[in-house]
Design an enzyme around this catalytic site. Structure first.
Site, PDB file in Angstrom:
ATOM      1  N   LYS A 180     -54.470   6.940 -37.691  1.00 41.11           N
ATOM      2  CA  LYS A 180     -53.186   6.768 -38.165  1.00 41.11           C
ATOM      3  C   LYS A 180     -51.955   6.935 -36.382  1.00 41.11           C
ATOM      4  O   LYS A 180     -51.389   6.779 -35.921  1.00 41.11           O
ATOM      5  CB  LYS A 180     -51.974   8.289 -38.897  1.00 41.11           C
ATOM      6  N   LEU A 181     -52.943   8.244 -35.830  1.00 43.04           N
ATOM      7  CA  LEU A 181     -52.298   8.496 -34.541  1.00 43.04           C
ATOM      8  C   LEU A 181     -52.497   7.142 -33.113  1.00 43.04           C
ATOM      9  O   LEU A 181     -52.031   6.680 -32.321  1.00 43.04           O
ATOM     10  CB  LEU A 181     -53.138   9.399 -33.558  1.00 43.04           C
TER      11      LEU A 181
END
Length: 319
Positions: free
Chosen positions: A197-198
């Site tokens: 997700k980052l």
């Protein structure tokens, strides 16, 4: 009063459970933490799928929002745990995770074997691992399940869910994920979802920055915003993101779907993790400074695509 609520929920669980767990007629009981721009529509879809949902409220405003949505409200974590088989959170950052999950007397204190915790937020692997340690010691499955998509995608129940944690638990709860997502990925047993997700958000940040630069460039060449965006949307670099943001850019309003400050937070986490892992992120570091400039110009709570306005101002190119 809180003790009475806890006793009532526990008695109800005893009556509704058989020796092998829930009967087929019993709905899944969801405890919900965080009714923000993404959390509220996700909760709505989960509830609409036939699940009972109880909301935790830290403030009167949160309680009013939950009540307006038709959800029973509890004001402490013990009551939320007693009311739930699965607790799901949609929160802002690592500090919020600590406050509601890992602090003394918070959620992790009250969850027991047989319950599951799912978090849908964008958080650091380090903070997430602390949750895994606490819940693992209690044999409570923990699914890291950050979501990708816009607020409009959330409203449509069409988010992408990026999941890691116990695979068997993810598979068991797939119908729950299907209620608010269009696509789901399981990436591993640990913190893989946090890293993914980052990475997605860092790429998103760069796309917005590069698009802002490109639109200022085309404007200086005498091309209207509408024409430039239309060409982009039919080109080799077409992306649904631009369709989501088209009206915002053309109208120059930048009401926040995902604010500059939120992107700054996510980039800060990515850069910190990259430093610890010795994984260079030079472009992300440069893009982070563009969001810093927008923040310093008073645009911290505008949508991240306000960078289009930033670059237009810098180039003297209108919007």
């Amino acid at each position: 009063m809180a003790d009475d609520i806890i006793i009532w929920f526990r008695l109800r669980r005893l009556f509704e459970r058989s020796d092998n767990g829930f009967t087929e007629e019993t709905v899944m009981r969801i405890g919900w933490i965080g009714l923000g721009k993404m959390g509220l529509p996700i909760a709505r879809h989960i509830h609409a799928a036939g699940n009972a949902l109880t909301a935790y409220a830290r403030s009167d405003a949160s309680a009013e929002k939950a009540a307006a949505a038709g959800y029973p409200v509890v004001r402490d974590m013990a009551a939320l745990a007693a009311a739930s088989d699965v607790v799901i959170s949609s929160i802002s950052d690592d500090a919020a995770l600590h406050e509601v999950v890992t602090a003394d007397g918070a959620l992790a204190t009250h969850l027991v074997k047989g319950q599951t915790y799912i978090d849908t937020s964008t958080l650091s692997p380090e903070a997430s691992a602390a949750v895994a340690d606490l819940l693992g010691a209690k044999a409570v499955p923990y699914l890291r399940a950050p979501v990708s998509g816009s607020t409009a995608t959330a409203e449509a129940g069409a988010l992408t869910s990026i999941v890691s944690g116990p695979r068997a638990e993810f598979e068991r709860l797939t119908p729950l994920f299907e209620s608010f997502t269009r696509t789901r990925f399981w990436l591993g047993e640990g913190e893989q979802a946090r890293y993914m997700k980052l990475a997605v958000n860092s790429t998103l940040a760069g796309m917005a920055a590069l698009m802002a630069e490109a639109l200022a460039f085309t404007a200086k060449g005498g091309i209207s915003l509408a024409d430039a965006i239309e060409v982009y949307s039919k080109s080799a670099v077409a992306t649904p993101l631009l369709d989501y943001k088209r009206a915002m850019i053309l109208e120059g309003r930048y009401d926040p779907a995902f604010a500059v400050t939120q992107m700054m937070k996510d980039l800060d986490i990515a850069l910190s993790v990259g430093r610890d892992l010795h994984a260079p992120l030079p472009l992300a570091a440069q893009v982070r400074q563009q969001y810093e400039a927008a923040y310093l110009h008073g645009r911290g709570e505008r949508d991240m695509f306000v960078l289009v306005k930033e670059m237009a101002d810098l180039a003297g190119a209108g919007k």
